[in-house]
Design a protein around this motif. Structure first.
Motif, PDB file in Angstrom:
ATOM      1  N   PHE A 197       0.802  -1.223   0.000  1.00 12.76           N
ATOM      2  CA  PHE A 197       0.000   0.000   0.000  1.00 12.76           C
ATOM      3  C   PHE A 197       0.839   1.279   0.000  1.00 12.76           C
ATOM      4  O   PHE A 197       0.299   2.368  -0.017  1.00 12.76           O
ATOM      5  CB  PHE A 197      -0.940  -0.002   1.213  1.00 12.76           C
ATOM      6  CG  PHE A 197      -1.849  -1.193   1.225  1.00 12.76           C
ATOM      7  CD1 PHE A 197      -2.890  -1.283   0.303  1.00 12.76           C
ATOM      8  CD2 PHE A 197      -1.654  -2.243   2.110  1.00 12.76           C
ATOM      9  CE1 PHE A 197      -3.725  -2.391   0.271  1.00 12.76           C
ATOM     10  CE2 PHE A 197      -2.480  -3.356   2.092  1.00 12.76           C
ATOM     11  CZ  PHE A 197      -3.512  -3.431   1.165  1.00 12.76           C
ATOM     12  N   HIS A 245      -1.684   4.062  -5.539  1.00 14.79           N
ATOM     13  CA  HIS A 245      -2.664   3.102  -6.050  1.00 14.79           C
ATOM     14  C   HIS A 245      -4.078   3.656  -5.933  1.00 14.79           C
ATOM     15  O   HIS A 245      -4.301   4.684  -5.296  1.00 14.79           O
ATOM     16  CB  HIS A 245      -2.539   1.769  -5.296  1.00 14.79           C
ATOM     17  CG  HIS A 245      -2.869   1.860  -3.830  1.00 14.79           C
ATOM     18  ND1 HIS A 245      -1.947   2.214  -2.882  1.00 14.79           N
ATOM     19  CD2 HIS A 245      -4.018   1.650  -3.160  1.00 14.79           C
ATOM     20  CE1 HIS A 245      -2.514   2.205  -1.682  1.00 14.79           C
ATOM     21  NE2 HIS A 245      -3.782   1.876  -1.829  1.00 14.79           N
ATOM     22  N   HIS A 272      -3.770   7.349  -4.130  1.00 12.38           N
ATOM     23  CA  HIS A 272      -3.308   7.548  -2.750  1.00 12.38           C
ATOM     24  C   HIS A 272      -2.260   6.500  -2.387  1.00 12.38           C
ATOM     25  O   HIS A 272      -2.026   5.554  -3.140  1.00 12.38           O
ATOM     26  CB  HIS A 272      -4.492   7.459  -1.780  1.00 12.38           C
ATOM     27  CG  HIS A 272      -5.087   6.089  -1.678  1.00 12.38           C
ATOM     28  ND1 HIS A 272      -5.949   5.590  -2.625  1.00 12.38           N
ATOM     29  CD2 HIS A 272      -4.907   5.096  -0.772  1.00 12.38           C
ATOM     30  CE1 HIS A 272      -6.284   4.349  -2.301  1.00 12.38           C
ATOM     31  NE2 HIS A 272      -5.657   4.023  -1.179  1.00 12.38           N
ATOM     32  N   GLU A 298     -12.127   3.421   0.148  1.00 12.05           N
ATOM     33  CA  GLU A 298     -11.332   2.867   1.265  1.00 12.05           C
ATOM     34  C   GLU A 298     -11.818   3.566   2.525  1.00 12.05           C
ATOM     35  O   GLU A 298     -11.616   4.769   2.688  1.00 12.05           O
ATOM     36  CB  GLU A 298      -9.835   3.115   1.014  1.00 12.05           C
ATOM     37  CG  GLU A 298      -8.950   2.562   2.127  1.00 12.05           C
ATOM     38  CD  GLU A 298      -7.468   2.509   1.730  1.00 12.05           C
ATOM     39  OE1 GLU A 298      -7.169   2.343   0.532  1.00 12.05           O
ATOM     40  OE2 GLU A 298      -6.628   2.637   2.634  1.00 12.05           O
ATOM     41  N   HIS A 300      -8.405   2.099  -5.678  1.00  9.60           N
ATOM     42  CA  HIS A 300      -9.252   0.923  -5.454  1.00  9.60           C
ATOM     43  C   HIS A 300     -10.564   1.128  -6.207  1.00  9.60           C
ATOM     44  O   HIS A 300     -10.981   2.268  -6.428  1.00  9.60           O
ATOM     45  CB  HIS A 300      -9.590   0.748  -3.965  1.00  9.60           C
ATOM     46  CG  HIS A 300      -8.394   0.654  -3.081  1.00  9.60           C
ATOM     47  ND1 HIS A 300      -7.677  -0.494  -2.914  1.00  9.60           N
ATOM     48  CD2 HIS A 300      -7.782   1.594  -2.325  1.00  9.60           C
ATOM     49  CE1 HIS A 300      -6.682  -0.258  -2.074  1.00  9.60           C
ATOM     50  NE2 HIS A 300      -6.716   0.995  -1.707  1.00  9.60           N
TER      51      HIS A 300
HETATM   52 FE   LIG Z   1      -5.446   2.040  -0.442  1.00 15.65          FE
END
Ligand SMILES: [Fe+2]
Length: 186
Positions: free
Chosen positions: A96, A100, A145, A106, A102
């Motif tokens: 992490f 990256h 992030h 998150e 998602h």
């Molecule tokens: Fe993340």
């Protein structure tokens, strides 16, 4: 209390200012108390927790989960406990600590310790937000992030999920320009 570190060296600790600075990203940050339940507080003070102890913490704070279930369709929650005694800690964190995204939001409620979220803003600048105990953060799906720990390497966080797949990191290859601390992850 959250701390927002700007690329130009400015720092903000006022939640309203932080919210304003993060508004272009729709990142939400809120103060959520863990309350006065002494069992929960005692467990949070421990460095590590057994399965049943994690369940007690989760159940003691499920009022927040129930709200997220009712208002935003959240289905699962778990408690992640990281501390320097975990043998593969750096390996876990290495997933992490690069930029990256998602497919899902998150959503984390830090209940002990702290962690640093870095963000890429639409103007190209990068900021780092230290999120501390009793703070809730929602990083919207698709936001570039990264995440790492402060030198204490200690955090307990409740993670809330709408599904099981969407929190897998998708690396964007964007380079991180600066870091507040460099000693967190090897
Ligand atoms: Fe993340």
């Amino acid at each position: 209390m959250a701390i927002l570190q700007m690329e130009n060296g400015d720092r903000y600790t006022d939640l309203q200012t932080i919210t304003q600075e993060l508004a272009p990203l729709n990142v939400q940050i809120n103060h959520w108390t863990v309350g006065e339940n002494s069992q929960v507080r005692n467990l949070l003070a421990q460095e590590s927790l057994q399965y049943e102890e994690k369940e007690s913490v989760l159940q003691g704070l499920d009022n927040y989960f129930q709200e997220l279930q009712q208002t935003a369709g959240y289905q699962y929650r778990d408690l992640i406990v990281l501390h320097p005694g975990i043998p593969n800690l750096d390996e876990l964190l290495a997933k992490f600590d690069k930029i990256h995204t998602h497919a899902d939001d998150e959503v984390r409620y830090i209940v002990d310790g702290e962690g640093i979220f870095g963000f890429l803003r639409p103007d190209g600048s990068q900021v780092e937000l230290t999120v501390q105990a009793e703070e809730y953060i929602n990083v919207p799906a698709g936001t570039e992030h990264w995440f790492y720990l402060t030198p204490e390497k200690r955090v307990k966080a409740i993670r809330y999920f709408t599904g099981t797949e969407g929190w897998v990191p998708e690396y964007t290859g964007t380079a991180i320009k600066f870091r507040q601390t460099t000693s967190s992850v090897g």
